[in-house]
Design an enzyme around this catalytic site. Structure first.
Site, mmCIF file in Angstrom:
data_model
loop_
_atom_site.group_PDB
_atom_site.id
_atom_site.type_symbol
_atom_site.label_atom_id
_atom_site.label_comp_id
_atom_site.label_asym_id
_atom_site.label_seq_id
_atom_site.Cartn_x
_atom_site.Cartn_y
_atom_site.Cartn_z
ATOM 1 C CB SER A 65 -0.971 0.060 1.244
ATOM 2 O OG SER A 65 -1.952 -0.917 1.048
ATOM 3 C CG HIS A 97 3.532 -1.700 9.426
ATOM 4 N ND1 HIS A 97 4.796 -1.254 8.786
ATOM 5 C CD2 HIS A 97 3.020 -2.455 8.434
ATOM 6 C CE1 HIS A 97 4.950 -1.807 7.567
ATOM 7 N NE2 HIS A 97 3.605 -2.148 7.274
ATOM 8 N NE ARG A 136 -15.954 -0.923 5.904
ATOM 9 C CZ ARG A 136 -16.261 -1.644 6.911
ATOM 10 N NH1 ARG A 136 -16.338 -2.875 7.137
ATOM 11 N NH2 ARG A 136 -16.955 -1.006 7.961
#
Length: 158
Positions: A65, A97, A136
């Site tokens: 990411s 993190h 989601r």
């Protein structure tokens, strides 16, 4: 934002501009591939549903990411896109993190958006557990990929 009253995939299609003459860049993280693959599938399907030709959807992958920032920046610089969409998934773990990655990506994409001539749509899921991410990415709360595609089309017409 998804809630039980407004799923991510719920929108008024009549308010989405025609995207048949648009070109989109999508940067997707390889981390959590079950989730990011579902986000990508939803995003591409929704772009095509609104007229985007498959050859005008350009997908690049990055390892994680945090690398979405660099990928989006490169697409903005080199692309000829009407909008760029980032798709990723960060699931909270036992260390801080999660917080650093989420903050870094948010700030990085916000910076690109402020400096860019085209919109960069934020499609990073930041969830507490795998179930929330599944909910989601095509589950009971819809698909953030669908929402990002609609946002990208609307912002490209902005």
């Amino acid at each position: 934002m998804a809630t039980s009253l407004h799923p991510l995939s719920s929108y008024d299609a009549s308010k989405v501009p025609d995207a048949s003459n648009m070109c989109f860049g999508i940067v997707v993280s390889e981390w959590n591939p079950e989730i990011t693959g579902a986000l990508l599938d939803g995003c591409v399907a929704t772009l095509e549903k609104h007229g985007t030709l498959p050859e005008n959807i350009h997908v690049k992958t990055v390892p994680g990411s945090f690398e979405l920032i660099y990928g989006a920046h490169q697409m903005v610089l080199n692309g000829g896109y009407d909008a760029v969409i980032i798709l990723g998934s960060v699931i909270r773990g036992e260390t801080p993190h999660f917080d650093y990655i989420c903050q870094g990506v948010t700030q990085g994409i916000a910076h690109i958006n402020a400096k860019s001539e085209i919109p960069v749509v934020f499609g990073l899921l930041t969830t507490n557990d795998l179930q929330q991410a599944q909910d989601r990415s095509g589950g009971k709360l819809g698909n953030k990929g669908d929402e990002c595609a609609v946002v990208a089309i609307k912002m490209a017409k902005f």
